[in-house]
Scaffold this motif. Structure first.
Motif, mmCIF file in Angstrom:
data_model
loop_
_atom_site.group_PDB
_atom_site.id
_atom_site.type_symbol
_atom_site.label_atom_id
_atom_site.label_comp_id
_atom_site.label_asym_id
_atom_site.label_seq_id
_atom_site.Cartn_x
_atom_site.Cartn_y
_atom_site.Cartn_z
ATOM 1 N N ALA A 162 1.004 -1.200 -0.028
ATOM 2 C CA ALA A 162 0.002 0.043 0.014
ATOM 3 C C ALA A 162 0.662 1.366 0.043
ATOM 4 O O ALA A 162 0.595 2.195 -0.592
ATOM 5 C CB ALA A 162 -0.888 0.102 1.254
ATOM 6 N N ARG A 163 1.812 1.284 0.730
ATOM 7 C CA ARG A 163 2.990 2.090 1.005
ATOM 8 C C ARG A 163 3.610 2.503 -0.695
ATOM 9 O O ARG A 163 3.569 3.710 -0.921
ATOM 10 C CB ARG A 163 3.978 2.056 2.017
ATOM 11 N N ALA A 164 3.881 1.330 -0.974
ATOM 12 C CA ALA A 164 4.612 1.624 -2.557
ATOM 13 C C ALA A 164 3.707 2.128 -3.513
ATOM 14 O O ALA A 164 3.806 2.877 -4.434
ATOM 15 C CB ALA A 164 5.114 0.250 -3.072
ATOM 16 N N THR A 165 2.581 1.752 -3.387
ATOM 17 C CA THR A 165 1.423 2.224 -4.368
ATOM 18 C C THR A 165 1.219 3.754 -4.330
ATOM 19 O O THR A 165 1.050 4.551 -5.019
ATOM 20 C CB THR A 165 0.078 1.258 -4.193
ATOM 21 N N LEU A 166 0.996 4.188 -3.041
ATOM 22 C CA LEU A 166 0.884 5.661 -2.662
ATOM 23 C C LEU A 166 1.944 6.312 -3.123
ATOM 24 O O LEU A 166 1.833 7.414 -3.708
ATOM 25 C CB LEU A 166 0.582 5.778 -1.081
ATOM 26 N N LEU A 190 -3.747 11.055 -0.564
ATOM 27 C CA LEU A 190 -4.807 10.396 -1.698
ATOM 28 C C LEU A 190 -5.542 9.148 -1.104
ATOM 29 O O LEU A 190 -5.354 8.509 0.129
ATOM 30 C CB LEU A 190 -3.680 9.546 -2.736
ATOM 31 N N THR A 191 -6.710 8.705 -1.836
ATOM 32 C CA THR A 191 -7.245 7.530 -1.363
ATOM 33 C C THR A 191 -6.406 6.253 -1.187
ATOM 34 O O THR A 191 -5.265 6.212 -1.745
ATOM 35 C CB THR A 191 -8.421 7.260 -2.143
ATOM 36 N N LEU A 192 -6.709 5.395 -0.336
ATOM 37 C CA LEU A 192 -5.987 4.108 0.125
ATOM 38 C C LEU A 192 -6.045 2.871 -1.092
ATOM 39 O O LEU A 192 -7.509 2.711 -1.452
ATOM 40 C CB LEU A 192 -6.234 3.651 1.278
ATOM 41 N N PRO A 193 -5.303 2.547 -1.636
ATOM 42 C CA PRO A 193 -5.564 1.511 -2.704
ATOM 43 C C PRO A 193 -6.471 0.409 -2.106
ATOM 44 O O PRO A 193 -7.398 -0.172 -3.091
ATOM 45 C CB PRO A 193 -3.937 0.828 -2.721
ATOM 46 N N SER A 194 -6.530 0.081 -0.842
ATOM 47 C CA SER A 194 -7.572 -0.984 -0.488
ATOM 48 C C SER A 194 -8.972 -0.519 -0.343
ATOM 49 O O SER A 194 -9.842 -1.271 -0.323
ATOM 50 C CB SER A 194 -7.246 -1.158 1.027
ATOM 51 N N ILE A 216 -8.423 14.405 -11.233
ATOM 52 C CA ILE A 216 -7.174 13.624 -11.458
ATOM 53 C C ILE A 216 -7.400 12.106 -10.957
ATOM 54 O O ILE A 216 -7.984 12.103 -9.843
ATOM 55 C CB ILE A 216 -5.766 14.135 -10.555
ATOM 56 N N ARG A 217 -6.783 10.986 -11.798
ATOM 57 C CA ARG A 217 -7.039 9.894 -11.422
ATOM 58 C C ARG A 217 -5.932 9.023 -11.517
ATOM 59 O O ARG A 217 -4.908 9.375 -12.157
ATOM 60 C CB ARG A 217 -8.281 9.109 -12.222
ATOM 61 N N PHE A 218 -5.747 7.950 -10.284
ATOM 62 C CA PHE A 218 -4.588 7.196 -10.692
ATOM 63 C C PHE A 218 -4.911 5.779 -10.770
ATOM 64 O O PHE A 218 -5.696 4.959 -9.943
ATOM 65 C CB PHE A 218 -3.915 7.400 -9.047
ATOM 66 N N HIS A 219 -4.304 5.285 -12.112
ATOM 67 C CA HIS A 219 -4.939 3.801 -12.219
ATOM 68 C C HIS A 219 -3.876 2.960 -12.040
ATOM 69 O O HIS A 219 -2.637 3.135 -12.566
ATOM 70 C CB HIS A 219 -5.214 3.925 -13.976
ATOM 71 N N ASP A 220 -3.944 2.078 -11.148
ATOM 72 C CA ASP A 220 -2.871 1.086 -10.796
ATOM 73 C C ASP A 220 -2.802 -0.023 -11.916
ATOM 74 O O ASP A 220 -3.875 -0.374 -12.180
ATOM 75 C CB ASP A 220 -3.093 0.421 -9.405
ATOM 76 N N ILE A 221 -1.469 -0.299 -12.076
ATOM 77 C CA ILE A 221 -1.329 -1.460 -13.165
ATOM 78 C C ILE A 221 -0.539 -2.502 -12.501
ATOM 79 O O ILE A 221 0.300 -2.201 -11.940
ATOM 80 C CB ILE A 221 -0.367 -0.664 -14.393
ATOM 81 N N ALA A 228 4.641 -1.877 -7.262
ATOM 82 C CA ALA A 228 3.522 -1.323 -7.537
ATOM 83 C C ALA A 228 3.907 -0.225 -8.648
ATOM 84 O O ALA A 228 4.650 0.360 -8.495
ATOM 85 C CB ALA A 228 2.958 -0.400 -6.178
ATOM 86 N N ALA A 229 2.911 -0.144 -9.612
ATOM 87 C CA ALA A 229 3.071 0.854 -10.836
ATOM 88 C C ALA A 229 1.509 1.486 -10.869
ATOM 89 O O ALA A 229 0.434 0.810 -10.784
ATOM 90 C CB ALA A 229 3.312 0.008 -12.081
#
Length: 235
Positions: A162-166, A190-194, A216-221, A228-229
Motif C-alpha cells: 500500500a505504501r509503495a502504491t501511494l 490520496l485515497t487508499l488502494p484498499s 485527477i485519477r490514478f490507475h494502478d497497473i 506497484a505501478a
C-alpha cells in the motif's frame, strides 16, 4: 488489474529529439492495456538483462497507437520551460490526428517497464518497490498525516505494498505535471488502494492545484515482482 482497464492485446539531457532505432512490437512483446474512461493506452513489458530501453518501449507504444514506424517516433526529454531533464518526455513526432501533441511517459524499475500514451490528457507513470526500507522521517516527508495513520492499520506485508502504491501514485502525478514549483508530497492525501478499487483520487490538495485536482485519477497497473505501478491521468 482494476475494472477500468482491459487488455487490447535512455534518455539525454539535450533539447534535440531522440529517435529510437531498432523499434519493438509492443503487441507481441508486452501486455497492452487501455484505460476505458480516459482513452489512455498502457504497455507493460517484462524485460531481461538486455531488454528494450524505456525509450524503445515508449516509441513502440506510440507506433502501435499511430501506425507510424517505431523508428520514426521522436521524443524530447528536455523540459520546455527550463531545459532541464525532468517530468515526462515530449513527443515531437508523430502528432495526433487533430495536429496536437501526444502525451506520453514511461518508467522503469528493475526488469519492469511501463509506458503510457494519450491524446486528451497529460499522463505520468510511477513504479516503486514494496521492498524499499521505510522510516518515520521518510514517511513524514512522503505521506500526509492521514495517509500515515491509515497505513499503520495494515499488517506489515499489506502496508508495504500500500505504501509503495501511494508513493508510485505521487511520483506519477509529479511527472505528469512536469515543470512546476516544488510540491511537498506530504501535502497531498490520496485515497487508499484498499478502498478505491485501484483507481485513486486526491482527497487533500495544496492550493497550487486549484480546482483541477478533483478530476485527477490514478490507475494502478499490475506489474511482475513485489512492486506497484500507477498511471496518473490529469483532467
Amino acid at each position: 488489474m482494476h475494472a477500468a482497464a482491459y487488455r487490447i492485446g535512455p534518455r539525454v539531457a539535450s533539447s534535440a529529439p531522440v529517435r529510437e532505432y531498432g523499434g519493438m512490437d509492443v503487441a507481441a512483446e508486452g501486455e497492452l492495456i487501455e484505460l476505458e474512461s480516459s482513452g489512455v493506452r498502457v504497455v507493460v513489458v517484462a524485460r531481461g538483462r538486455r531488454g528494450p530501453t524505456a525509450d524503445t518501449v515508449l516509441c513502440g507504444l506510440l507506433a502501435h497507437a499511430t501506425g507510424v514506424p517505431a523508428t520514426d517516433v521522436e521524443l524530447v526529454h528536455a523540459c520546455a520551460e527550463c531545459g532541464a531533464r525532468h517530468g515526462r518526455p515530449t513527443v515531437a513526432y508523430p502528432l495526433t490526428p487533430s495536429g496536437a501533441t501526444w502525451y506520453a511517459d514511461v518508467a522503469v524499475f528493475g526488469d519492469a517497464v511501463v509506458g503510457a500514451a494519450a491524446t486528451r490528457h497529460p499522463v505520468g507513470v510511477g513504479i516503486e518497490s514494496a521492498a524499499l526500507e521505510s522510516g518515520a522521517v521518510i514517511d513524514e516527508a512522503a505521506f500526509h498525516a492521514s495517509e500515515r495513520a491509515a497505513l499503520d492499520r495494515f499488517d506489515p506485508a499489506a502496508r508495504a505494498i500500500a505504501r509503495a502504491t501511494l508513493w508510485a501514485r505521487k511520483s506519477a502525478l509529479l511527472r505528469a505535471i512536469g515543470h512546476t514549483e516544488f510540491i511537498e508530497p506530504s501535502r497531498l492525501a490520496l485515497t487508499l488502494p484498499s478502498d478505491d478499487g485501484g483507481v485513486g483520487r486526491i482527497e487533500v490538495s495544496p492550493p497550487e492545484f486549484g480546482s483541477g485536482w478533483r478530476g485527477i485519477r490514478f490507475h494502478d497497473i499490475a506489474v511482475p515482482g513485489n512492486r506497484a505501478a500507477t498511471v496518473a491521468v490529469l483532467s
